[in-house]
Design a protein around this motif. Structure first.
Motif, PDB file in Angstrom:
ATOM      1  N   PRO A   1       0.826  -1.204   0.000  1.00 39.42           N
ATOM      2  CA  PRO A   1       0.000   0.000   0.000  1.00 39.42           C
ATOM      3  C   PRO A   1       0.860   1.254   0.000  1.00 39.42           C
ATOM      4  CG  PRO A   1       0.048  -0.949   2.182  1.00 39.42           C
ATOM      5  CD  PRO A   1       0.764  -1.916   1.275  1.00 39.42           C
ATOM      6  N   GLY A   2       0.388   2.271  -0.670  1.00 41.43           N
ATOM      7  CA  GLY A   2       1.074   3.559  -0.653  1.00 41.43           C
ATOM      8  C   GLY A   2       2.013   3.802  -1.819  1.00 41.43           C
ATOM      9  N   ILE A   3       2.113   2.870  -2.744  1.00 39.56           N
ATOM     10  CA  ILE A   3       2.950   3.080  -3.930  1.00 39.56           C
ATOM     11  C   ILE A   3       2.204   4.019  -4.874  1.00 39.56           C
ATOM     12  CG2 ILE A   3       4.013   1.981  -5.943  1.00 39.56           C
ATOM     13  CD1 ILE A   3       5.429   1.200  -3.406  1.00 39.56           C
ATOM     14  N   GLU A   4       2.867   5.071  -5.314  1.00 44.50           N
ATOM     15  CA  GLU A   4       2.214   6.054  -6.178  1.00 44.50           C
ATOM     16  C   GLU A   4       2.658   5.968  -7.635  1.00 44.50           C
ATOM     17  OE1 GLU A   4       2.751   9.865  -4.390  1.00 44.50           O
ATOM     18  OE2 GLU A   4       1.756   9.258  -2.534  1.00 44.50           O
ATOM     19  N   LYS A   5       3.878   5.489  -7.876  1.00 46.87           N
ATOM     20  CA  LYS A   5       4.401   5.417  -9.245  1.00 46.87           C
ATOM     21  C   LYS A   5       5.050   4.058  -9.466  1.00 46.87           C
ATOM     22  CE  LYS A   5       7.088   8.718  -8.231  1.00 46.87           C
ATOM     23  NZ  LYS A   5       8.028   9.740  -7.951  1.00 46.87           N
ATOM     24  N   LYS A   6       4.977   3.589 -10.705  1.00 50.85           N
ATOM     25  CA  LYS A   6       5.588   2.290 -10.990  1.00 50.85           C
ATOM     26  C   LYS A   6       7.099   2.334 -10.831  1.00 50.85           C
ATOM     27  CE  LYS A   6       5.779   2.621 -16.037  1.00 50.85           C
ATOM     28  NZ  LYS A   6       5.360   1.962 -17.266  1.00 50.85           N
ATOM     29  N   GLU A   7       7.692   3.508 -10.903  1.00 50.09           N
ATOM     30  CA  GLU A   7       9.140   3.647 -10.717  1.00 50.09           C
ATOM     31  C   GLU A   7       9.555   3.359  -9.271  1.00 50.09           C
ATOM     32  OE1 GLU A   7       7.261   6.123 -12.175  1.00 50.09           O
ATOM     33  OE2 GLU A   7       7.845   5.718 -14.240  1.00 50.09           O
ATOM     34  N   ASP A   8       8.579   3.315  -8.346  1.00 46.39           N
ATOM     35  CA  ASP A   8       8.881   3.058  -6.943  1.00 46.39           C
ATOM     36  C   ASP A   8       8.999   1.566  -6.627  1.00 46.39           C
ATOM     37  OD1 ASP A   8       8.909   5.755  -6.393  1.00 46.39           O
ATOM     38  OD2 ASP A   8       6.821   5.816  -5.747  1.00 46.39           O
ATOM     39  N   ILE A   9       8.751   0.699  -7.632  1.00 44.28           N
ATOM     40  CA  ILE A   9       8.847  -0.747  -7.441  1.00 44.28           C
ATOM     41  C   ILE A   9       9.853  -1.318  -8.436  1.00 44.28           C
ATOM     42  CG2 ILE A   9       7.625  -2.958  -7.422  1.00 44.28           C
ATOM     43  CD1 ILE A   9       5.027  -1.439  -7.059  1.00 44.28           C
ATOM     44  N   ASN A  10      10.727  -2.192  -7.959  1.00 36.09           N
ATOM     45  CA  ASN A  10      11.678  -2.905  -8.820  1.00 36.09           C
ATOM     46  C   ASN A  10      11.449  -4.398  -8.650  1.00 36.09           C
ATOM     47  OD1 ASN A  10      13.108  -0.486  -9.543  1.00 36.09           O
ATOM     48  ND2 ASN A  10      13.976  -0.541  -7.493  1.00 36.09           N
ATOM     49  N   ILE A  11      11.420  -5.115  -9.774  1.00 35.74           N
ATOM     50  CA  ILE A  11      11.262  -6.565  -9.754  1.00 35.74           C
ATOM     51  C   ILE A  11      12.435  -7.167 -10.504  1.00 35.74           C
ATOM     52  CG2 ILE A  11       9.798  -8.516 -10.409  1.00 35.74           C
ATOM     53  CD1 ILE A  11       7.440  -6.492 -10.421  1.00 35.74           C
ATOM     54  N   ASP A  12      13.093  -8.143  -9.883  1.00 37.48           N
ATOM     55  CA  ASP A  12      14.257  -8.778 -10.490  1.00 37.48           C
ATOM     56  C   ASP A  12      14.119 -10.290 -10.328  1.00 37.48           C
ATOM     57  OD1 ASP A  12      17.015  -8.664 -11.611  1.00 37.48           O
ATOM     58  OD2 ASP A  12      17.489  -9.620  -9.693  1.00 37.48           O
ATOM     59  N   ILE A  13      14.417 -11.020 -11.397  1.00 39.78           N
ATOM     60  CA  ILE A  13      14.420 -12.481 -11.347  1.00 39.78           C
ATOM     61  C   ILE A  13      15.790 -12.938 -11.815  1.00 39.78           C
ATOM     62  CG2 ILE A  13      13.365 -14.619 -12.169  1.00 39.78           C
ATOM     63  CD1 ILE A  13      11.196 -11.987 -12.876  1.00 39.78           C
ATOM     64  N   SER A  14      16.494 -13.661 -10.958  1.00 37.08           N
ATOM     65  CA  SER A  14      17.820 -14.136 -11.292  1.00 37.08           C
ATOM     66  C   SER A  14      18.064 -15.450 -10.576  1.00 37.08           C
ATOM     67  CB  SER A  14      18.863 -13.096 -10.869  1.00 37.08           C
ATOM     68  OG  SER A  14      20.152 -13.546 -11.150  1.00 37.08           O
ATOM     69  N   ASN A  15      18.471 -16.476 -11.319  1.00 38.94           N
ATOM     70  CA  ASN A  15      18.765 -17.800 -10.744  1.00 38.94           C
ATOM     71  C   ASN A  15      17.602 -18.333  -9.906  1.00 38.94           C
ATOM     72  OD1 ASN A  15      21.334 -17.863 -11.908  1.00 38.94           O
ATOM     73  ND2 ASN A  15      22.188 -16.729 -10.183  1.00 38.94           N
ATOM     74  N   ASN A  16      16.394 -18.146 -10.416  1.00 39.99           N
ATOM     75  CA  ASN A  16      15.169 -18.637  -9.770  1.00 39.99           C
ATOM     76  C   ASN A  16      14.894 -17.965  -8.422  1.00 39.99           C
ATOM     77  OD1 ASN A  16      13.405 -20.397 -11.155  1.00 39.99           O
ATOM     78  ND2 ASN A  16      13.391 -21.717  -9.362  1.00 39.99           N
ATOM     79  N   VAL A  17      15.411 -16.749  -8.239  1.00 40.33           N
ATOM     80  CA  VAL A  17      15.142 -15.953  -7.043  1.00 40.33           C
ATOM     81  C   VAL A  17      14.401 -14.697  -7.487  1.00 40.33           C
ATOM     82  CG1 VAL A  17      16.147 -14.623  -5.155  1.00 40.33           C
ATOM     83  CG2 VAL A  17      17.153 -16.809  -5.805  1.00 40.33           C
TER      84      VAL A  17
ATOM     85  N   ARG B   1      12.322   2.415   2.394  1.00 38.27           N
ATOM     86  CA  ARG B   1      12.753   1.365   1.475  1.00 38.27           C
ATOM     87  C   ARG B   1      12.259   0.004   1.939  1.00 38.27           C
ATOM     88  NH1 ARG B   1      14.681   1.643  -2.827  1.00 38.27           N
ATOM     89  NH2 ARG B   1      15.774  -0.310  -2.719  1.00 38.27           N
ATOM     90  N   PHE B   2      11.991  -0.850   0.971  1.00 42.05           N
ATOM     91  CA  PHE B   2      11.669  -2.242   1.275  1.00 42.05           C
ATOM     92  C   PHE B   2      12.408  -3.126   0.288  1.00 42.05           C
ATOM     93  CE2 PHE B   2       8.415  -0.730  -1.633  1.00 42.05           C
ATOM     94  CZ  PHE B   2       8.376  -1.712  -2.605  1.00 42.05           C
ATOM     95  N   ASP B   3      12.631  -4.362   0.700  1.00 37.97           N
ATOM     96  CA  ASP B   3      13.400  -5.301  -0.117  1.00 37.97           C
ATOM     97  C   ASP B   3      13.056  -6.714   0.345  1.00 37.97           C
ATOM     98  OD1 ASP B   3      15.317  -6.785  -1.435  1.00 37.97           O
ATOM     99  OD2 ASP B   3      16.906  -5.337  -1.091  1.00 37.97           O
ATOM    100  N   ARG B   4      12.720  -7.579  -0.616  1.00 48.02           N
ATOM    101  CA  ARG B   4      12.384  -8.959  -0.265  1.00 48.02           C
ATOM    102  C   ARG B   4      12.819  -9.881  -1.394  1.00 48.02           C
ATOM    103  NH1 ARG B   4       8.533 -11.972   2.799  1.00 48.02           N
ATOM    104  NH2 ARG B   4       9.441 -14.026   2.766  1.00 48.02           N
ATOM    105  N   SER B   5      13.535 -10.934  -1.052  1.00 52.24           N
ATOM    106  CA  SER B   5      13.956 -11.948  -2.017  1.00 52.24           C
ATOM    107  C   SER B   5      13.399 -13.294  -1.585  1.00 52.24           C
ATOM    108  CB  SER B   5      15.478 -12.035  -2.100  1.00 52.24           C
ATOM    109  OG  SER B   5      16.006 -10.841  -2.617  1.00 52.24           O
ATOM    110  N   VAL B   6      12.891 -14.046  -2.565  1.00 55.98           N
ATOM    111  CA  VAL B   6      12.306 -15.353  -2.295  1.00 55.98           C
ATOM    112  C   VAL B   6      12.805 -16.330  -3.350  1.00 55.98           C
ATOM    113  CG1 VAL B   6      10.161 -16.658  -2.106  1.00 55.98           C
ATOM    114  CG2 VAL B   6      10.228 -14.287  -1.360  1.00 55.98           C
ATOM    115  N   ARG B   7      13.338 -17.471  -2.899  1.00 53.80           N
ATOM    116  CA  ARG B   7      13.737 -18.525  -3.829  1.00 53.80           C
ATOM    117  C   ARG B   7      12.489 -19.294  -4.219  1.00 53.80           C
ATOM    118  NH1 ARG B   7      17.911 -20.381  -5.923  1.00 53.80           N
ATOM    119  NH2 ARG B   7      19.364 -19.314  -4.557  1.00 53.80           N
ATOM    120  N   LEU B   8      12.296 -19.477  -5.521  1.00 48.12           N
ATOM    121  CA  LEU B   8      11.111 -20.166  -6.038  1.00 48.12           C
ATOM    122  C   LEU B   8      11.391 -21.654  -6.138  1.00 48.12           C
ATOM    123  CD1 LEU B   8      10.273 -17.570  -8.814  1.00 48.12           C
ATOM    124  CD2 LEU B   8       9.266 -17.747  -6.532  1.00 48.12           C
TER     125      LEU B   8
END
Length: 147
Positions: free
Chosen positions: A59-75, A102-109
């Motif tokens: 909640p509270g995200i105003e612009k798509k530039e405020d979110i980063n999504i990265d997929i690397s080595n199934n993470v 700031r927030f940051d979360r990594s999850v192995r799939l």
């Protein structure tokens, strides 16, 4: 004026109360906040026939530039920042509980996913990331040439 003798164990009681509150209320919150102020958003991950789907309350995200999504080595890594309005002065607050920063979360799939054709959408404070499952490779027999 009443004087109260100093009891060093009073602080331990306060700490125990804080830990109890965390496990009662904190696990139900949207973010877990570390000592550094960086939040760790909670993620639900489920699987369909064709995709692995990650859903995250942001909640509270105003612009798509405020979110980063990265997929690397199934993470899968979701990071970014939530801005707080500067309209309210610090001395006007009675209580501050909403997360910002700031927030940051990594999850192995658990399932192999493809980095191609990943779709992400953000609606009503929920980020949804659809990661196509990697197609199973068919076995191929390799002939060995003897000389």
């Amino acid at each position: 004026m009443n004087l109260t003798p100093y009891n060093p164990f009073n602080q331990l009681d306060s700490f125990r109360h804080d830990v109890d509150q965390f496990f009662q209320n904190g696990l139900g919150s949207i973010f877990t906040q570390s000592e550094t102020g960086i939040g760790f958003p909670k993620i639900d991950i489920h699987e369909t026939d064709h995709d692995v789907v990650a859903s995250c309350n942001l909640p509270g995200i105003e612009k798509k530039e405020d979110i980063n999504i990265d997929i690397s080595n199934n993470v899968l890594t979701i990071s970014g920042s939530i801005q707080r309005s500067n309209d309210i002065k610090e001395d006007q607050f009675h209580q501050k509980e909403r997360y910002f920063g700031r927030f940051d979360r990594s999850v192995r799939l658990n399932t192999q996913v493809s980095n191609e054709n990943v779709q992400a959408s953000y609606k009503n404070g929920v980020l949804e990331v659809r990661l196509p499952k990697q197609k199973e490779e068919t076995r191929k027999q390799i002939n060995i040439e003897f000389k």
